[in-house]
Design a protein around this motif. Structure first.
Motif, PDB file in Angstrom:
ATOM      1  N   THR A 179     -16.438 -24.609  21.214  1.00 24.00           N
ATOM      2  CA  THR A 179     -16.491 -26.008  20.608  1.00 24.00           C
ATOM      3  C   THR A 179     -18.005 -26.090  21.265  1.00 24.00           C
ATOM      4  OG1 THR A 179     -13.889 -26.323  21.352  1.00 24.00           O
ATOM      5  CG2 THR A 179     -15.664 -27.977  20.744  1.00 24.00           C
ATOM      6  N   SER A 220      -9.370 -19.543  28.849  1.00 21.91           N
ATOM      7  CA  SER A 220      -9.616 -20.253  27.320  1.00 21.91           C
ATOM      8  C   SER A 220      -9.287 -21.773  27.159  1.00 21.91           C
ATOM      9  CB  SER A 220      -7.810 -18.570  26.888  1.00 21.91           C
ATOM     10  OG  SER A 220      -7.792 -19.747  25.682  1.00 21.91           O
ATOM     11  N   GLY A 221      -9.510 -22.121  26.422  1.00 25.24           N
ATOM     12  CA  GLY A 221      -8.841 -22.907  26.250  1.00 25.24           C
ATOM     13  C   GLY A 221      -9.816 -24.318  26.566  1.00 25.24           C
TER      14      GLY A 221
END
Ligand SMILES: Nc1ncnc2c1ncn2[C@@H]1O[C@H](COP(=O)(O)OP(=O)(O)OP(=O)(O)O)[C@@H](O)[C@H]1O
Ligand SMILES: [Mg+2]
Length: 372
Positions: free
Chosen positions: A44, A38-39
Motif C-alpha cells: 500500500t 504479510s499484511g
C-alpha cells in the motif's frame, strides 16, 4: 534534487487502516527497503507513492514536489511488481519497446534502446519470444528492463524476486544493485525477505500493522533494535528470546536471572533505577553470539568473562559447511538456537554449556520495548 518523502500518511480501505501515520524520507539516489510481515501495509505504501492509490491523509513529495493530486503517469516513477505484469500477446522486444512509444523517440532510437536494455538484462536471445515461454528469472528480467528502459529517477519494486529460485534471485539482486548505481535512481524496495534488505539497501524501514516500527541503517537495526519485534524480524536464524526476572538494580548495573533458575544470575551494565526487582523481562541473544562448551564444568573461552551461562542439551545439529546450526533445549525446557563457525563435534543428545558475552545481550520489557 530532494528524493522522496512521506509525512504522516494514512490510507483507509473501508474500516481497515492499511497505513497509519507513516513518515519516511529517502535521500536522492538512496536505496530504501521496506520490510515487514504479510499484511503490514508495504504494498500500500508503494502504491501510494506510485499514485495507484490516493492517500486518506498526509503528504507525499517526490523530488520536492507534493504529488498528492498528481496522476501516476506524471509522477516520474516506475514500478516493478512481483507478478511481472507483462503483456502476454507481445514479444519480449515489443514489451520493452512499449514503454517508449509514448515518448518522442523515433523507431531507430527505440530499437537501439531495446537492444541495449536486452544486453543489460541478458535478454538478447529471447527478444522474439513471448513472456509465457520464458523461465521466471527471464520474465522478471523483462519486467525490470521494461520499467527501466526509460531512465527513471524513481524506481519502486514490490517483492520483485519473490517468484525466483535462489540462483536467479542472486543474479537479479546484482542486476538491481547495478541499475541503481548506474542510473543513480532513488529506489524504494519492498520485500518480505530481510536478508535481501540487509544486502541491498542503505536504509531499512520496518513496518508492522500499518505503522513504521523502526527506521535505520541495516546494521543499526541488526545491532541496536528499538523493539523485540525488530530484533526478531532482522537476522537469520532469528534472535533467541528467553524470559528473565530482575533481581536487583544498583549503581552501574541491573542483575537479572532466568525465571526458572535462581542460580544463574548475571549483571548487565544498565544505568536504570526505574526497573524494580521482580519485573519480568525478555532477554534477547542472537544465535551467532552464543558459544558452546561441550566439556561440562570446564571453563570455556568465555568462562572467566561476565556473561550468561546456560546448561543445555543438543537436539539437532545442522552442519552447513562454513557454519553449524545447533538446536538445543535448556535444562528448564527453553528452545535455543546456536550458530557456530565451522564444523561442530556435537551430536544430538550432547550436553553442553552455552555462553554469551554481556555486550551482546539485549533486554526487552513486557510491551516489547528495548530496555537500554
Ligand atoms: N484495495 C484494498 N481494499 C481493501 N483492503 C486492502 C486493499 N489493499 C490492501 N488492503 C488491506 O490493507 C492491509 C495492508 O495490505 P498490503 O497489501 O499493503 O500489505 P503487504 O505488507 O504488502 O502484505 P504482503 O506481504 O502480503 O504483500 C491488509 O490488511 C490488506 O488486506
Ligand atoms: Mg504486498
Amino acid at each position: 534534487m530532494p528524493g522522496l518523502r512521506l509525512d504522516h500518511v494514512y490510507k483507509r480501505f473501508g474500516r481497515t487502516d492499511a497505513v497509519r501515520d507513516v513518515s519516511l524520507a529517502v535521500d536522492n539516489g538512496g536505496f530504501c527497503a521496506v520490510i515487514g510481515p504479510s499484511g503490514c501495509g508495504k504494498s500500500t505504501v508503494l502504491r501510494l507513492i506510485a499514485g495507484l492509490e490516493s492517500v486518506s491523509a498526509g503528504t507525499i513529495r517526490i523530488g520536492g514536489r507534493i504529488v498528492n493530486d498528481v496522476g501516476p503517469a506524471e509522477r516520474g516513477v516506475a514500478m516493478v511488481f512481483q507478478d511481472y505484469a507483462l503483456y502476454p500477446h507481445m514479444t519480449v522486444a515489443q514489451n520493452l519497446a512499449f514503454a517508449l512509444q509514448l515518448t518522442d523517440e523515433d523507431g531507430q532510437q527505440i530499437q537501439r534502446r531495446v537492444r541495449s536494455t536486452a544486453r543489460a538484462h541478458q535478454l538478447e536471445d529471447v527478444l522474439v519470444r513471448r513472456p509465457e515461454t520464458l523461465a521466471a528469472g527471464k520474465r522478471q528480467g523483462v519486467a525490470i528492463g521494461r520499467s527501466t528502459i526509460r531512465r527513471r529517477d524513481f524506481l519502486l519494486f514490490d517483492e520483485p524476486l519473490a517468484n525466483l529460485d535462489a540462483d536467479q534471485r542472486i543474479a537479479a539482486r546484482r542486476e538491481i544493485t547495478r541499475l541503481h548505481r548506474e542510473y543513480r535512481s532513488t529506489v524504494v524496495y519492498v520485500t518480505s525477505d530481510q536478508s535481501e534488505a540487509l544486502a541491498m539497501a542503505d536504509r531499512i524501514v520496518v513496518m508492522r500493522d500499518g505503522q513504521v516500527e523502526q527506521t535505520g541503517l541495516p546494521l543499526q537495526l541488526y545491532d541496536d533494535p528499538d523493539t523485540q519485534f525488530v530484533a526478531g524480524f532482522i537476522g537469520s536464524p532469528p534472535m533467541n528470546f528467553l524470559p528473565v526476572v530482575v533481581r536487583s538494580a544498583h549503581p552501574g548495573g541491573v542483575t537479572v536471572g532466568f525465571a526458572e533458575r535462581p542460580g544463574a544470575d548475571f549483571t548487565l551494565p544498565l544505568d536504570r533505577w526505574d526497573v524494580s526487582a521482580g519485573t519480568d523481562m525478555t532477554l534477547g541473544i542472537r544465535p551467532e553470539h552464543l558459544a558452546t562448551v561441550s566439556d561440562l564444568g570446564g571453563g570455556g573461552a568465555d568462562g572467566d568473562r561476565p556473561g550468561i551461562r546456560l546448561q543445555a542439551q543438543a537436539e539437532m545439529i545442522e552442519p552447513l559447511g562454513g557454519w553449524t546450526t545447533i538446536h538445543a533445549k535448556t535444562t528448564n525446557g527453553r528452545a535455543i538456537v546456536i550458530r557456530e563457525r565451522g564444523t561442530s563435534p556435537l551430536r544430538s543428545g550432547s550436553r553442553l554449556t552455552v555462553t554469551a558475552p554481556t555486550p551482546r545481550i539485549r533486554l526487552f520489557d513486557q510491551t516489547g520495548l528495548r530496555v537500554r
